[in-house]
Motif scaffolding. Structure first.
Motif, mmCIF file in Angstrom:
data_model
loop_
_atom_site.group_PDB
_atom_site.id
_atom_site.type_symbol
_atom_site.label_atom_id
_atom_site.label_comp_id
_atom_site.label_asym_id
_atom_site.label_seq_id
_atom_site.Cartn_x
_atom_site.Cartn_y
_atom_site.Cartn_z
ATOM 1 N N ASP A 163 0.784 -1.106 0.095
ATOM 2 C CA ASP A 163 -0.069 0.143 0.196
ATOM 3 C C ASP A 163 0.899 1.262 0.006
ATOM 4 O O ASP A 163 0.847 2.224 1.158
ATOM 5 N N PRO A 164 1.858 1.439 -1.008
ATOM 6 C CA PRO A 164 2.701 2.589 -1.065
ATOM 7 C C PRO A 164 1.793 3.787 -1.384
ATOM 8 O O PRO A 164 0.615 3.712 -1.666
ATOM 9 N N VAL A 165 2.262 5.005 -1.309
ATOM 10 C CA VAL A 165 1.804 6.191 -1.617
ATOM 11 C C VAL A 165 1.675 6.292 -3.143
ATOM 12 O O VAL A 165 2.880 6.053 -3.890
ATOM 13 N N THR A 166 0.661 6.655 -3.698
ATOM 14 C CA THR A 166 0.412 6.757 -5.037
ATOM 15 C C THR A 166 -0.346 7.857 -5.333
ATOM 16 O O THR A 166 -0.939 8.648 -4.743
ATOM 17 N N CYS A 167 -0.386 8.202 -6.741
ATOM 18 C CA CYS A 167 -0.926 9.545 -7.229
ATOM 19 C C CYS A 167 -1.206 9.248 -8.811
ATOM 20 O O CYS A 167 -0.571 8.556 -9.339
ATOM 21 N N SER A 168 -2.244 10.342 -9.287
ATOM 22 C CA SER A 168 -2.196 10.304 -10.440
ATOM 23 C C SER A 168 -1.457 11.247 -11.261
ATOM 24 O O SER A 168 -0.703 12.172 -10.535
ATOM 25 N N PRO A 169 -1.150 10.916 -12.668
ATOM 26 C CA PRO A 169 -0.473 12.080 -13.176
ATOM 27 C C PRO A 169 -0.733 13.740 -13.000
ATOM 28 O O PRO A 169 0.320 14.352 -13.003
ATOM 29 N N GLY A 170 -2.056 13.856 -12.892
ATOM 30 C CA GLY A 170 -2.386 15.187 -12.939
ATOM 31 C C GLY A 170 -2.631 15.693 -11.242
ATOM 32 O O GLY A 170 -3.069 17.040 -11.160
ATOM 33 N N ASN A 171 -2.298 15.054 -10.447
ATOM 34 C CA ASN A 171 -2.201 15.321 -8.954
ATOM 35 C C ASN A 171 -1.235 16.379 -8.804
ATOM 36 O O ASN A 171 -0.177 16.345 -9.183
ATOM 37 N N GLN A 172 -1.826 17.492 -8.209
ATOM 38 C CA GLN A 172 -0.859 18.647 -7.583
ATOM 39 C C GLN A 172 -0.092 18.040 -6.445
ATOM 40 O O GLN A 172 -0.552 17.237 -5.736
ATOM 41 N N LEU A 173 1.243 18.142 -6.487
ATOM 42 C CA LEU A 173 2.181 17.439 -5.203
ATOM 43 C C LEU A 173 1.594 18.148 -3.893
ATOM 44 O O LEU A 173 1.919 17.211 -3.088
ATOM 45 N N ARG A 174 1.005 18.885 -3.859
ATOM 46 C CA ARG A 174 0.722 19.523 -2.547
ATOM 47 C C ARG A 174 -0.540 18.440 -1.937
ATOM 48 O O ARG A 174 -0.920 18.482 -0.863
ATOM 49 N N ASP A 175 -1.079 17.688 -2.897
ATOM 50 C CA ASP A 175 -2.271 16.852 -2.673
ATOM 51 C C ASP A 175 -1.719 15.450 -2.317
ATOM 52 O O ASP A 175 -2.641 14.479 -2.015
ATOM 53 N N VAL A 176 -0.598 15.285 -2.570
ATOM 54 C CA VAL A 176 0.180 13.681 -2.314
ATOM 55 C C VAL A 176 0.439 13.564 -0.868
ATOM 56 O O VAL A 176 1.605 14.586 -0.637
ATOM 57 N N PRO A 177 0.478 12.645 -0.336
ATOM 58 C CA PRO A 177 0.989 12.440 1.066
ATOM 59 C C PRO A 177 2.537 12.545 0.881
ATOM 60 O O PRO A 177 3.117 12.076 0.121
ATOM 61 N N VAL A 178 3.026 13.186 2.090
ATOM 62 C CA VAL A 178 4.426 13.230 2.066
ATOM 63 C C VAL A 178 5.185 12.138 2.736
ATOM 64 O O VAL A 178 4.501 11.318 3.514
ATOM 65 N N GLY A 179 6.443 11.918 2.886
ATOM 66 C CA GLY A 179 7.155 11.034 3.686
ATOM 67 C C GLY A 179 7.630 9.820 2.805
ATOM 68 O O GLY A 179 8.756 9.307 3.179
ATOM 69 N N GLN A 180 7.245 9.498 1.872
ATOM 70 C CA GLN A 180 7.691 8.539 0.753
ATOM 71 C C GLN A 180 7.817 9.086 -0.587
ATOM 72 O O GLN A 180 7.036 9.973 -0.891
ATOM 73 N N THR A 181 8.353 8.335 -1.447
ATOM 74 C CA THR A 181 8.312 8.619 -3.042
ATOM 75 C C THR A 181 6.748 8.094 -3.131
ATOM 76 O O THR A 181 6.239 7.384 -2.471
ATOM 77 N N ALA A 182 6.499 8.754 -4.269
ATOM 78 C CA ALA A 182 4.965 8.404 -4.826
ATOM 79 C C ALA A 182 4.993 7.781 -5.998
ATOM 80 O O ALA A 182 5.553 8.191 -7.287
ATOM 81 N N ILE A 183 4.333 6.773 -6.148
ATOM 82 C CA ILE A 183 4.331 5.960 -7.455
ATOM 83 C C ILE A 183 2.977 6.755 -8.212
ATOM 84 O O ILE A 183 2.054 6.492 -7.714
#
Lengths: 143, 68
Positions: free
Chosen positions: A51-71
């Protein structure tokens, strides 16, 4: 071998017989459940963070949980890239613009010990685990 | 004629049609690792008697190690 077994079953009167062409190798590589004899060598999927941190290509980085790389994943769960853990200076940008595209990946059945040794030699902290089609299964981290 | 299928179709057949999985490899390879829920039906012993463990009313998916 499985095509011959399938034909044999048809000859024996079974009328809905299917041949899973790529078989056990494909199933295991995709991280699907198996029954294994004890004592087998550990695999990447055995220790992967599922269950790693993930995001969509269009996500702004401020909306991506911090502390790990995001896939970075598309809508099908396919790995498109990776955004580094330190995103503090790029919070207004979108993932697609700052991601490392096409990070190296391994399959679920990659033998773990040689993988960790390779990662250490190359100074790689984490490795993305995907299905043969590139769908995210997890992340193996060293140490 | 048996129908070749990929993993996506295998999962659909299992989920939606109650298909049965059967591994055609020898005992040692089955014991080492097999798909969850698969029965052992080795090709070399496959006859009417050994196939009787299968439910004729459900699809059967046969597999071995890989496509080779």
């Amino acid at each position: 071998m499985s095509p011959r077994a399938a034909w044999r079953l048809e000859r024996l009167g079974f009328d809905r017989v299917y041949d899973y062409v790529f078989g056990k190798v494909d199933w295991i590589a995709a991280g699907l459940p198996t029954v294994r004899a004890p004592g087998g060598e550990p695999r990447a999927i055995d220790v992967a963070d599922r269950d790693p941190v993930t995001c969509s290509p269009g996500n702004q980085l401020r909306d991506v949980p911090v502390g790990q790389t995001a896939i970075v994943l598309n809508d099908e769960g396919i790995v498109l890239g990776r955004v580094r853990a330190d995103r503090s200076g790029e919070l207004d940008r979108i993932a697609e613009d700052v991601m490392e595209p096409g990070p190296a990946t391994v399959r679920a059945n990659e033998p773990l010990d040689p993988l960790l040794a390779r990662m250490e030699r190359r100074g790689v902290a984490e490795m993305v685990v995907t299905t043969p089609e590139g769908r995210l299964l997890g992340v193996v981290r060293r140490g | 004629m048996p129908t070749p299928v990929d993993r996506t179709e295998v999962l659909r057949l299992l989920d939606e049609e109650g298909a049965q999985l059967a591994e055609a490899l020898p005992r040692g390879e089955y014991d080492e690792e097999h798909l969850e829920g698969a029965i052992h039906l080795p090709l070399k012993q496959l006859d009417a008697e050994t196939a009787a463990v299968l439910d004729r009313g459900r699809p059967v998916i046969v597999y071995c190690w890989d496509a080779l």
